[in-house]
Design a protein around this motif. Structure first.
Motif, PDB file in Angstrom:
ATOM      1  N   TYR A 290       0.715  -5.104   0.889  1.00  0.00           N
ATOM      2  CA  TYR A 290      -0.603  -4.769   1.441  1.00  0.00           C
ATOM      3  C   TYR A 290      -1.752  -5.610   0.875  1.00  0.00           C
ATOM      4  O   TYR A 290      -2.873  -5.552   1.377  1.00  0.00           O
ATOM      5  CB  TYR A 290      -0.906  -3.286   1.225  1.00  0.00           C
ATOM      6  CG  TYR A 290       0.026  -2.382   1.990  1.00  0.00           C
ATOM      7  CD1 TYR A 290      -0.092  -2.233   3.370  1.00  0.00           C
ATOM      8  CD2 TYR A 290       1.033  -1.675   1.336  1.00  0.00           C
ATOM      9  CE1 TYR A 290       0.756  -1.406   4.077  1.00  0.00           C
ATOM     10  CE2 TYR A 290       1.889  -0.839   2.043  1.00  0.00           C
ATOM     11  CZ  TYR A 290       1.754  -0.710   3.405  1.00  0.00           C
ATOM     12  OH  TYR A 290       2.604   0.108   4.106  1.00  0.00           O
ATOM     13  N   GLY A 291      -1.493  -6.344  -0.187  1.00  0.00           N
ATOM     14  CA  GLY A 291      -2.521  -7.204  -0.749  1.00  0.00           C
ATOM     15  C   GLY A 291      -3.549  -6.490  -1.607  1.00  0.00           C
ATOM     16  O   GLY A 291      -4.496  -7.115  -2.089  1.00  0.00           O
ATOM     17  N   ILE A 292      -3.399  -5.194  -1.800  1.00  0.00           N
ATOM     18  CA  ILE A 292      -4.306  -4.409  -2.642  1.00  0.00           C
ATOM     19  C   ILE A 292      -3.487  -3.418  -3.448  1.00  0.00           C
ATOM     20  O   ILE A 292      -2.306  -3.191  -3.169  1.00  0.00           O
ATOM     21  CB  ILE A 292      -5.369  -3.646  -1.815  1.00  0.00           C
ATOM     22  CG1 ILE A 292      -4.678  -2.723  -0.799  1.00  0.00           C
ATOM     23  CG2 ILE A 292      -6.327  -4.594  -1.131  1.00  0.00           C
ATOM     24  CD1 ILE A 292      -5.643  -1.827  -0.030  1.00  0.00           C
ATOM     25  N   SER A 293      -4.111  -2.783  -4.439  1.00  0.00           N
ATOM     26  CA  SER A 293      -3.432  -1.784  -5.252  1.00  0.00           C
ATOM     27  C   SER A 293      -3.377  -0.447  -4.497  1.00  0.00           C
ATOM     28  O   SER A 293      -4.186  -0.208  -3.588  1.00  0.00           O
ATOM     29  CB  SER A 293      -4.164  -1.590  -6.576  1.00  0.00           C
ATOM     30  OG  SER A 293      -5.416  -0.952  -6.344  1.00  0.00           O
ATOM     31  N   PRO A 294      -2.457   0.446  -4.867  1.00  0.00           N
ATOM     32  CA  PRO A 294      -2.430   1.782  -4.250  1.00  0.00           C
ATOM     33  C   PRO A 294      -3.749   2.532  -4.426  1.00  0.00           C
ATOM     34  O   PRO A 294      -4.174   3.265  -3.528  1.00  0.00           O
ATOM     35  CB  PRO A 294      -1.287   2.481  -4.997  1.00  0.00           C
ATOM     36  CG  PRO A 294      -0.415   1.382  -5.486  1.00  0.00           C
ATOM     37  CD  PRO A 294      -1.341   0.253  -5.804  1.00  0.00           C
ATOM     38  N   GLY A 295      -4.400   2.335  -5.572  1.00  0.00           N
ATOM     39  CA  GLY A 295      -5.678   3.002  -5.821  1.00  0.00           C
ATOM     40  C   GLY A 295      -6.749   2.572  -4.832  1.00  0.00           C
ATOM     41  O   GLY A 295      -7.493   3.399  -4.302  1.00  0.00           O
ATOM     42  N   LYS A 296      -6.825   1.256  -4.581  1.00  0.00           N
ATOM     43  CA  LYS A 296      -7.810   0.766  -3.613  1.00  0.00           C
ATOM     44  C   LYS A 296      -7.468   1.223  -2.209  1.00  0.00           C
ATOM     45  O   LYS A 296      -8.351   1.510  -1.392  1.00  0.00           O
ATOM     46  CB  LYS A 296      -7.886  -0.765  -3.670  1.00  0.00           C
ATOM     47  CG  LYS A 296      -8.603  -1.291  -4.907  1.00  0.00           C
ATOM     48  CD  LYS A 296      -8.819  -2.783  -4.822  1.00  0.00           C
ATOM     49  CE  LYS A 296      -9.601  -3.285  -6.028  1.00  0.00           C
ATOM     50  NZ  LYS A 296      -9.807  -4.757  -5.987  1.00  0.00           N
TER      51      LYS A 296
END
Length: 304
Positions: A290-296
């Motif tokens: 997804y290119g981002i962290s789970p938090g973001k």
């Protein structure tokens, strides 16, 4: 060639294009992208998925796509609607797609919610039925095509003032998705079964993985489920989907975790429910996909 949607005149350098060899499957713009693609793709030949919606409209020629366990053979005027986090790929057919021309629209759920302004659920058209492909009557097909072509243009000849293109695009998106949702409610516009090819192997494997997603899943188990030897199964599955069995299972786990996060589950519970043994493995795979962290990612769903 490029065409004015009202007069059929050729336009030069006004259509956003993506080369057939471009393998990008992520958005650069924050809310949506629209572009034209021509010829048989060299990218998108393996199962992939993304956290935004995709619409493919065939302008000319033919195009084939495999969505989960079905292959759709599309012709001029057909629409393919792909939901978030649904496994899909380009399905190559020799000499069939060299002259194919299509328009691709990528759009986020957040953008559709803004466009709907609480009055209409504009993402409803992506809800899976027996098929995710449609062929509409000529009048409506030309109407939708017109909006897509306007959106794909880098500039509008009549527009001169700053901000006009963005405002026109917003209006086109609202009209396009409003009409699309109205049309998708009619089952008679769903793709005809003779243009679909079922893939029992993909269906069996996908169903088993989803049923046992929270636990350990081995290649041996999956091969037994489809009554094949391990090595024959590995080869046939890769030929069909373009990905390894291990990658397929990992992707299914990520999709499960992603859905759970968007529905309000905390990240720790989500990755464990999806069958990841440790957070570091989950984090690495999530960022790659997804290119981002789970938090973001969770920040996109503050009210869930």
């Amino acid at each position: 060639m490029e065409y004015d949607i009202h007069q059929g005149e050729k336009l030069e350098n006004r259509i956003r294009r993506l080369e057939a060899s471009d393998e990008r499957q992520y958005m650069i713009n924050e809310n949506y992208e629209v572009y034209e693609k021509q010829g048989a793709p060299l990218g998108a030949i393996a199962f992939h998925y993304h956290n935004f919606y995709e619409i493919l409209y065939v302008l000319e020629g033919e195009y084939s796509a495999m969505v989960e366990n079905q292959t759709y053979h599309l012709h001029k005027g057909d629409f393919l609607l792909i939901d978030q986090n649904v496994m899909h790929k380009y399905h190559y057919m020799e000499k069939k797609h060299d002259s194919s021309k299509r328009i691709i629209l990528w759009i986020t759920r957040q953008m559709l919610e803004k466009l709907g302004e609480g009055d209409m659920e504009l993402a409803a058209c992506f809800e899976r039925r027996d098929s995710c492909a449609y062929h509409f009557p000529v009048y409506y097909e030309e109407l939708l095509r017109g909006y897509l072509l306007k959106l794909s243009m880098t500039q509008i000849p009549e527009s001169r003032l700053p901000g006009e293109k963005a405002l026109l695009d917003r209006g086109c998106l609202i009209l396009f998705f409003t009409y699309l949702n109205l049309l998708c409610r009619k089952r008679e516009y769903l793709f005809k079964q003779e243009n679909l090819v079922q893939h029992p192997l993909a269906k069996q494997v996908g169903s088993y993985v989803e049923e046992h997603i929270g636990g350990k899943i081995t290649v041996e188990e999956l091969a037994e489920q489809v009554h094949m030897s391990k090595y024959h199964f590995l080869r046939k599955f890769k030929e069909l989907t373009g990905v390894t069995v291990h990658a397929f299972v990992t992707d299914k786990r990520l999709i499960k975790a992603c859905r759970a996060i968007s529905e309000g589950m905390n990240i720790s519970q989500a990755y464990q429910a999806a069958g990841f043994s440790d957070y570091s493995s989950f984090l690495r795979n999530f960022k790659n996909a997804y290119g981002i962290s789970p938090g973001k990612y969770k920040d996109f769903y503050p009210d869930s």
